[in-house]
Design a protein around this motif. Structure first.
Motif, PDB file in Angstrom:
ATOM      1  N   GLU A   4      26.259 -17.070  43.979  1.00  0.00           N
ATOM      2  CA  GLU A   4      26.322 -18.427  44.521  1.00  0.00           C
ATOM      3  C   GLU A   4      26.070 -19.469  43.447  1.00  0.00           C
ATOM      4  O   GLU A   4      26.687 -20.546  43.444  1.00  0.00           O
ATOM      5  CB  GLU A   4      25.291 -18.579  45.641  1.00  0.00           C
ATOM      6  N   TYR A   5      25.187 -19.164  42.488  1.00  0.00           N
ATOM      7  CA  TYR A   5      24.822 -20.115  41.455  1.00  0.00           C
ATOM      8  C   TYR A   5      25.430 -19.744  40.096  1.00  0.00           C
ATOM      9  O   TYR A   5      24.849 -20.027  39.049  1.00  0.00           O
ATOM     10  CB  TYR A   5      23.301 -20.201  41.328  1.00  0.00           C
ATOM     11  N   CYS A  38      27.930 -25.729  37.413  1.00  0.00           N
ATOM     12  CA  CYS A  38      27.005 -25.357  38.483  1.00  0.00           C
ATOM     13  C   CYS A  38      25.771 -26.240  38.369  1.00  0.00           C
ATOM     14  O   CYS A  38      25.135 -26.287  37.311  1.00  0.00           O
ATOM     15  CB  CYS A  38      26.610 -23.882  38.384  1.00  0.00           C
ATOM     16  N   GLY A  57      22.589 -15.612  40.601  1.00  0.00           N
ATOM     17  CA  GLY A  57      23.233 -16.134  39.413  1.00  0.00           C
ATOM     18  C   GLY A  57      24.092 -15.070  38.766  1.00  0.00           C
ATOM     19  O   GLY A  57      24.486 -14.080  39.395  1.00  0.00           O
ATOM     20  N   ASN A  81      22.163 -16.989  46.782  1.00  0.00           N
ATOM     21  CA  ASN A  81      20.977 -17.217  45.943  1.00  0.00           C
ATOM     22  C   ASN A  81      20.992 -16.390  44.660  1.00  0.00           C
ATOM     23  O   ASN A  81      19.935 -16.015  44.150  1.00  0.00           O
ATOM     24  CB  ASN A  81      19.700 -16.911  46.730  1.00  0.00           C
ATOM     25  N   HIS A 141      22.960 -25.910  39.762  1.00  0.00           N
ATOM     26  CA  HIS A 141      21.712 -25.148  39.807  1.00  0.00           C
ATOM     27  C   HIS A 141      21.359 -24.599  38.435  1.00  0.00           C
ATOM     28  O   HIS A 141      22.188 -23.966  37.773  1.00  0.00           O
ATOM     29  CB  HIS A 141      21.851 -23.990  40.798  1.00  0.00           C
TER      30      HIS A 141
END
Length: 305
Positions: free
Chosen positions: A235-236, A133, A262, A260, A135
């Motif tokens: 999403e992250y 990932c 984790g 948005n 991010h």
């Protein structure tokens, strides 16, 4: 605090709330208190909740061995037997999702619904790398930048390495500038007892190797599950590969990507999770061996007002 002696260890648990049974399973380096940050209080008026500490966590005992998802699924079976719960929905996070999935494969008739929240399934995703990932949270950015003794890019089990590094820094008294109340050991509260216990678990038992074992349920066995399955992934999150593979194996499942978010979104955003859990737990699908998974009819049996 109640406990059960089973499978060579002691499992601590508690029950509260009113209504049909609902089981929660937490992830690594956490304990049953993980659910008290949001979901448990939101659901206690609709279900009788069963929360417990995985072996080696919280107030459960720390045996020398027996930490694989398969072993811990046996702990869960013993706990439900002890409590007289024949079947129930299970909501599980992270490694707890691997435990719950193993339990569902071993005892499919005992799981009415299975909600896996950012679950990493080693058989489907044997490695976990920083690059899985792009991010990084501000907390992760600080940790990676300051812990220069670790080759983060080379690590192929970044989740465990993060938890180990955070615990070591906590015991060393290293203060982080970025606070994160949801990552284990990162909040700087208390004496650091949990961090010390986590490092002892990793270094003095077989837990670390067993947490990473890929000897769990096979893809073919997972694909045979017919109960309703809810997959929620951030999403992250670096474990989304597990979710994508589960989605392929379980075409009848409900899959949601939490925007948005984790890995720890069940604690950070419990009401977002509740929006999906509420309709999911309000439906049940009767087992029907003669029908295909996709053809099961869901019958509304909502305990919610």
């Amino acid at each position: 605090m109640a406990s059960l002696e089973t499978n060579g260890t002691r499992i601590a648990y508690q029950q509260f709330g009113e209504g049909p049974d609902l089981i929660f399973v937490h992830g690594l380096a956490a304990n049953r208190a993980f659910w008290f940050t949001g979901l448990a209080p939101l659901l206690r008026d609709h279900f009788r909740l069963t929360l417990y500490d995985l072996r080696g966590h919280g107030y459960s005992a720390t045996p020398e061995t027996g930490y694989s998802s398969s072993n811990q699924a046996d702990d869960l079976a013993a706990l439900l037997d002890h409590l007289g719960i024949d079947n129930a929905p299970i909501v599980a996070h992270s490694f707890g999702g691997a435990v719950a999935l193993e339990f569902a494969v071993k005892h499919p008739n005992r799981v009415t619904q299975l909600a896996l929240l950012d679950a990493k399934i080693n058989r489907l995703q044997p490695t976990l790398k920083l690059s899985d990932c792009a991010h990084l949270t501000p907390f992760e950015q600080e940790l990676v930048a300051e812990a220069t003794d670790i080759d983060w890019e080379a690590e192929d089990q970044i989740g465990l390495k993060f938890l180990e590094a955070v615990a070591e820094r906590r015991l060393a008294g290293i203060q982080t500038q970025v606070k994160n109340d949801f990552v284990p050991f990162a909040d700087q509260r208390g004496s650091g007892r949990d961090a010390k216990h986590w490092l002892k678990l990793l270094h003095e038992t077989t837990a670390k190797a067993e947490f990473l074992s890929t000897s769990g349920a096979s893809p073919e066995q997972i694909a045979e599950l017919t109960m309703p399955v809810l997959l929620m992934y951030g999403e992250y999150s670096r474990v989304r590969k597990s979710g994508d593979r589960l989605r392929e194996l379980l075409p009848h499942c409900t899959y949601e990507c939490v925007p948005n978010a984790g890995h720890f979104f069940p604690a950070r955003a419990p009401r977002v999770v509740l929006q999906s859990l509420k309709p999911f737990l309000g439906e049940s699908t009767p087992a029907d061996e003669a029908s295909s998974p996709a053809s099961h009819t869901r019958i509304a049996t909502s305990p919610f007002p």
